[in-house]
Design an enzyme around this catalytic site. Structure first.
Site, PDB file in Angstrom:
ATOM      1  N   CYS A 115       0.814  -1.219   0.000  1.00 50.01           N
ATOM      2  CA  CYS A 115       0.000   0.000   0.000  1.00 50.01           C
ATOM      3  C   CYS A 115       0.849   1.273   0.000  1.00 50.01           C
ATOM      4  O   CYS A 115       0.317   2.363  -0.180  1.00 50.01           O
ATOM      5  CB  CYS A 115      -0.948  -0.002   1.197  1.00 50.01           C
ATOM      6  N   HIS A 254      -2.968   7.124   3.627  1.00 52.72           N
ATOM      7  CA  HIS A 254      -3.445   5.873   3.030  1.00 52.72           C
ATOM      8  C   HIS A 254      -4.775   5.516   3.687  1.00 52.72           C
ATOM      9  O   HIS A 254      -4.916   5.570   4.914  1.00 52.72           O
ATOM     10  CB  HIS A 254      -2.404   4.773   3.265  1.00 52.72           C
ATOM     11  N   ASN A 284      -9.936  -0.181   1.430  1.00 49.53           N
ATOM     12  CA  ASN A 284      -8.495  -0.065   1.212  1.00 49.53           C
ATOM     13  C   ASN A 284      -8.172  -0.521  -0.218  1.00 49.53           C
ATOM     14  O   ASN A 284      -8.260  -1.706  -0.527  1.00 49.53           O
ATOM     15  CB  ASN A 284      -7.778  -0.943   2.245  1.00 49.53           C
TER      16      ASN A 284
END
Ligand code: COA
Length: 332
Positions: A115, A254, A284
Site C-alpha cells: 500500500c 493511506h 483499502n
C-alpha cells in the site's frame, strides 16, 4: 549536475462500477454493517469486473492523468506501475500498459511496495525526473479482490479495487516534491503476505487447498505498526521539508481504516478540515489509495497552485512512505 525539481503535471483515477456494500457482505460472512462501520469506517468498496485485470484499470487511470497533464503517451520516458496484484508475474503490468498506451519511447517496470507503492513510485519517478528523464507516468493499481478470501471476515470487509496515475515532469523552483521519507522493516513481512505462487511456494494443488494464494494478515500487528509509522514518518518528512503542520493544506493518508487515520491525525494535531478521507466509499485500495484521494481532491477543485499536500502510506513489506508536495507547476 543541475537539479531539476519534479512535480505532478496531471493526475487521474479509475474505479470499477460494481459496488460491494456492507449489507451484501452480511450475506456472505458472519459480520454486520455496524461492526464494519465502527471498526473500519468502511461502508462500501468497488470490485473489478471478472474480465478486468490490473492493466485495464491502470490504463483508464493513465489516460485520465495524461489528459490532465496535456502529455501524449508518445512523450513518456518511463512508466512505473506500483502493484502487488499485477496481471501476471511477468511480463510487468507496466509493459502491458506501455503497449496499450502506445508509449513507444518509454521504459517500463513494476514496483512492489504494498500500500506504500504510490508514494514509493512517486519518489523513484521524481528522482529520475531530477536527473533528466523528462516525463514519467506513475501508476498505483491493485485488485485485492483477486487475492481476498471472501469466507474470511477478518480481511474480506477491508479491501477494494482501484487505480490512480500521475504524470511527473519538471516544475518551477519551490514546487513539486519538497521532501520524501521512505522506509521498510522486513522483519514484519509475515504480518501481511500472500504466501504462495512465488518461488518459495510455487502454485500446487496443496497451496490452493490451503488457501495460500489469498492475502493473510495479522490485523492487530498491522494496526499498531500503522498508527506508529504514520505519526513518525509524517513528523520526519515535515522536518525534512522545514514546514510546520500548520503550513499543510491537505493531509492525505493511506485509506485503510478510519481508526488508523483518526488516531494518527489526533497524535499529530491535524484538524478534520485538513484531513482527506474517502475510505467509507472505497475501502483499502492498496497502491491506488493515495492517488485516488489526490485525484478526487483535484477533480473537486480543492487543490490550488502553491498548496502544500502531505501524503503518507504504509503497507506490506512492511513498508512506509511520506512526501510533501507543493501543488502546481510554478514557472518551469
Ligand atoms: N465482523 C465481525 N466480527 C469480526 C470481523 C468482522 N468482519 N472481523 C473480525 N471480527 C471479530 C474477530 O473475530 C474478533 O472476535 P473474537 O474477539 O471473538 O476473537 C473481534 O472481531 C475483534 O477482532 P480484532 O482483530 O481485535 O478487531 P480490531 O478492532 O483489531 O479490528 C481490523 C480488526 C482488521 C479491522 C483491524 O485490526 C485493522 O484494521 N488492522 C489493520 C489492517 C490494515 O490496515 N491492513 C492493510 C494494511 S495496508
Amino acid at each position: 549536475m543541475t537539479h531539476i525539481q519534479a512535480g505532478i503535471w496531471g493526475i487521474g483515477a479509475a474505479i470499477p462500477e460494481r459496488i460491494l456494500t456492507n449489507q451484501e457482505l452480511e450475506t456472505m460472512v458472519e459480520t454486520s454493517d455496524a461492526w464494519i462501520r465502527s471498526r473500519t469506517g468502511i461502508q462500501e468498496r468497488r470490485i473489478a469486473a471478472r474480465e478486468h485485470a490490473a492493466s485495464d484499470l491502470a490504463l483508464e487511470a493513465a489516460e485520465r492523468a495524461l489528459e490532465d497533464a496535456a502529455v501524449s503517451a508518445g512523450e513518456l520516458d518511463m512508466i512505473i506501475v506500483a502493484t502487488i496484484t499485477p496481471d501476471m508475474a511477468f511480463p510487468a503490468t507496466a509493459c502491458i500498459v506501455q503497449d496499450r498506451l502506445g508509449a513507444s519511447k518509454a521504459s517500463a517496470f513494476d514496483l512492489s511496495a504494498g500500500c506504500s507503492g504510490f508514494v514509493y513510485a512517486l519518489d523513484v519517478g521524481a528522482n529520475l525526473v531530477a536527473t533528466g528523464r523528462a516525463r514519467i507516468l506513475v501508476i498505483g493499481v491493485d485488485l485485492l479482490s483477486r487475492v481476498t478470501d471472501y469466507s474470511d471476515r477478518s480481511t474480506c470487509v477491508l479491501f477494494g479495487d482501484g487505480a490512480a496515475a500521475a504524470v511527473l515532469g519538471p516544475v518551477g523552483e519551490g514546487y513539486g516534491v519538497v521532501a520524501a521519507e521512505l522506509g521498510a522493516d522486513g522483519s514484519g513481512g509475515d504480518f501481511l503476505k500472500l504466501p504462495a505462487g512465488g518461488s518459495r511456494r510455487p502454485a500446487s494443488h496443496d497451496t490452493v487447498k490451503a488457501g495460500e494464494h489469498y492475502l493473510h494478515m495479522a490485523g492487530n500487528e498491522v494496526f499498531k505498526f500503522a498508527v506508529r509509522i504514520m505519526g513518525d514518518s509524517t513528523t520526519r518528512v515535515l522536518k525534512k521539508a522545514g514546514l510546520s503542520p500548520e503550513a499543510i493544506r491537505w493531509f492525505v493518508p493511506h485509506q485503510a481504516n478510519i481508526r488508523i487515520i483518526n488516531a494518527s491525525a489526533q497524535r499529530l494535531g491535524i484538524p478534520d478540515e485538513k484531513l482527506y478521507v474517502n475510505v467509507q466509499r472505497y475501502g483499502n485500495t492498496s497502491a491506488a489509495s493515495i492517488g485516488l484521494a489526490l485525484a478526487e481532491l483535484s477533480d473537486a477543485g480543492h487543490l490550488s497552485e502553491g498548496d502544500y499536500v502531505l501524503i503518507v502510506g504504509f503497507g506490506a513489506g512492511l513498508t512506509w512512505g511520506s512526501m510533501v508536495i507543493r501543488w502546481g507547476r510554478g514557472e518551469s
